[in-house]
Motif scaffolding. Structure first.
Motif, PDB file in Angstrom:
ATOM      1  N   ASN A   1      -1.640  -5.381   0.497  1.00  0.00           N
ATOM      2  CA  ASN A   1      -0.569  -5.162   1.228  1.00  0.00           C
ATOM      3  C   ASN A   1      -0.432  -3.555   1.185  1.00  0.00           C
ATOM      4  O   ASN A   1       0.950  -2.924   1.539  1.00  0.00           O
ATOM      5  CB  ASN A   1       0.753  -5.616   1.218  1.00  0.00           C
ATOM      6  CG  ASN A   1       1.006  -5.848  -0.191  1.00  0.00           C
ATOM      7  OD1 ASN A   1       0.454  -5.367  -1.076  1.00  0.00           O
ATOM      8  ND2 ASN A   1       2.250  -6.133  -0.512  1.00  0.00           N
ATOM      9  N   TRP A   2      -1.120  -2.815   0.565  1.00  0.00           N
ATOM     10  CA  TRP A   2      -1.154  -1.435   0.109  1.00  0.00           C
ATOM     11  C   TRP A   2      -2.477  -0.629   0.635  1.00  0.00           C
ATOM     12  O   TRP A   2      -3.450  -1.449   0.449  1.00  0.00           O
ATOM     13  CB  TRP A   2      -0.665  -1.264  -1.166  1.00  0.00           C
ATOM     14  CG  TRP A   2      -0.115   0.041  -1.598  1.00  0.00           C
ATOM     15  CD1 TRP A   2      -0.859   1.093  -2.288  1.00  0.00           C
ATOM     16  CD2 TRP A   2       0.991   0.910  -0.931  1.00  0.00           C
ATOM     17  NE1 TRP A   2       0.034   2.344  -2.363  1.00  0.00           N
ATOM     18  CE2 TRP A   2       1.343   2.151  -1.399  1.00  0.00           C
ATOM     19  CE3 TRP A   2       2.230   0.559  -0.065  1.00  0.00           C
ATOM     20  CZ2 TRP A   2       2.208   3.129  -1.104  1.00  0.00           C
ATOM     21  CZ3 TRP A   2       3.444   1.369   0.030  1.00  0.00           C
ATOM     22  CH2 TRP A   2       3.212   2.527  -0.330  1.00  0.00           C
ATOM     23  N   ILE A   3      -2.442   0.716   0.309  1.00  0.00           N
ATOM     24  CA  ILE A   3      -3.598   1.520   0.708  1.00  0.00           C
ATOM     25  C   ILE A   3      -4.469   1.499  -0.595  1.00  0.00           C
ATOM     26  O   ILE A   3      -3.715   1.424  -1.802  1.00  0.00           O
ATOM     27  CB  ILE A   3      -3.167   2.715   1.378  1.00  0.00           C
ATOM     28  CG1 ILE A   3      -2.292   3.506   0.369  1.00  0.00           C
ATOM     29  CG2 ILE A   3      -2.734   2.788   2.522  1.00  0.00           C
ATOM     30  CD1 ILE A   3      -1.948   5.030   0.909  1.00  0.00           C
ATOM     31  N   LYS A   4      -5.678   1.769  -0.563  1.00  0.00           N
ATOM     32  CA  LYS A   4      -6.507   1.828  -1.710  1.00  0.00           C
ATOM     33  C   LYS A   4      -6.468   3.174  -2.205  1.00  0.00           C
ATOM     34  O   LYS A   4      -7.128   4.135  -1.792  1.00  0.00           O
ATOM     35  CB  LYS A   4      -7.707   1.443  -1.572  1.00  0.00           C
ATOM     36  CG  LYS A   4      -9.047   1.181  -2.732  1.00  0.00           C
ATOM     37  CD  LYS A   4     -10.193   0.663  -2.183  1.00  0.00           C
ATOM     38  CE  LYS A   4     -11.049   0.571  -3.414  1.00  0.00           C
ATOM     39  NZ  LYS A   4     -12.428   0.180  -2.871  1.00  0.00           N
ATOM     40  N   GLU A   5      -5.725   3.476  -3.264  1.00  0.00           N
ATOM     41  CA  GLU A   5      -5.624   4.751  -3.796  1.00  0.00           C
ATOM     42  C   GLU A   5      -6.717   5.433  -4.572  1.00  0.00           C
ATOM     43  O   GLU A   5      -6.623   6.702  -4.628  1.00  0.00           O
ATOM     44  CB  GLU A   5      -4.204   4.867  -4.508  1.00  0.00           C
ATOM     45  CG  GLU A   5      -3.103   4.538  -3.715  1.00  0.00           C
ATOM     46  CD  GLU A   5      -1.699   4.556  -4.475  1.00  0.00           C
ATOM     47  OE1 GLU A   5      -1.689   5.029  -5.746  1.00  0.00           O
ATOM     48  OE2 GLU A   5      -0.664   4.324  -3.742  1.00  0.00           O
ATOM     49  N   SER A   6      -7.525   4.502  -5.057  1.00  0.00           N
ATOM     50  CA  SER A   6      -8.533   5.179  -5.760  1.00  0.00           C
ATOM     51  C   SER A   6      -9.520   6.182  -5.071  1.00  0.00           C
ATOM     52  O   SER A   6     -10.257   7.090  -5.621  1.00  0.00           O
ATOM     53  CB  SER A   6      -9.208   4.058  -6.518  1.00  0.00           C
ATOM     54  OG  SER A   6     -10.145   3.268  -5.553  1.00  0.00           O
ATOM     55  N   ASP A   7      -9.623   5.858  -3.700  1.00  0.00           N
ATOM     56  CA  ASP A   7     -10.477   6.587  -2.988  1.00  0.00           C
ATOM     57  C   ASP A   7      -9.898   7.950  -2.242  1.00  0.00           C
ATOM     58  O   ASP A   7     -10.315   8.711  -1.447  1.00  0.00           O
ATOM     59  CB  ASP A   7     -11.229   5.903  -2.058  1.00  0.00           C
ATOM     60  CG  ASP A   7     -11.734   4.838  -2.350  1.00  0.00           C
ATOM     61  OD1 ASP A   7     -12.539   5.028  -3.529  1.00  0.00           O
ATOM     62  OD2 ASP A   7     -11.982   3.858  -1.715  1.00  0.00           O
ATOM     63  N   ILE A   8      -8.553   8.190  -2.568  1.00  0.00           N
ATOM     64  CA  ILE A   8      -7.605   9.001  -2.091  1.00  0.00           C
ATOM     65  C   ILE A   8      -7.386  10.397  -2.665  1.00  0.00           C
ATOM     66  O   ILE A   8      -7.158  10.149  -3.834  1.00  0.00           O
ATOM     67  CB  ILE A   8      -6.416   8.616  -1.113  1.00  0.00           C
ATOM     68  CG1 ILE A   8      -6.761   7.371  -0.355  1.00  0.00           C
ATOM     69  CG2 ILE A   8      -5.511   9.711  -0.697  1.00  0.00           C
ATOM     70  CD1 ILE A   8      -5.541   6.514   0.268  1.00  0.00           C
TER      71      ILE A   8
END
Length: 64
Positions: free
Chosen positions: A22-29
């Motif tokens: 339910n959240w964005i994948k922050e490791s790629d951002i």
């Protein structure tokens, strides 16, 4: 004069957003300071130089 600038990091403009649950994948951002906050910081530094004031930076960030 005391000057405080609040800064928030936001996803980079060209960052690919992938959903993880339910959240964005922050490791790629990559994150960056948002544009209005950079203007506020620049203005605070100008005021500091012109008035011999003290400036402080407040950054709100999620825990990694």
């Amino acid at each position: 004069m005391k000057i405080i600038v609040c800064i928030k990091q936001v996803p980079a403009k060209d960052a690919p957003l992938a959903i993880a649950g339910n959240w964005i994948k922050e490791s790629d951002i990559g994150f960056e300071m948002n544009e209005p906050d950079s203007y506020a910081l620049e203005e605070a530094l100008r005021l500091k130089e012109n008035t011999a004031g003290k400036s402080s930076l407040f950054r709100w960030a999620r825990n990694a």
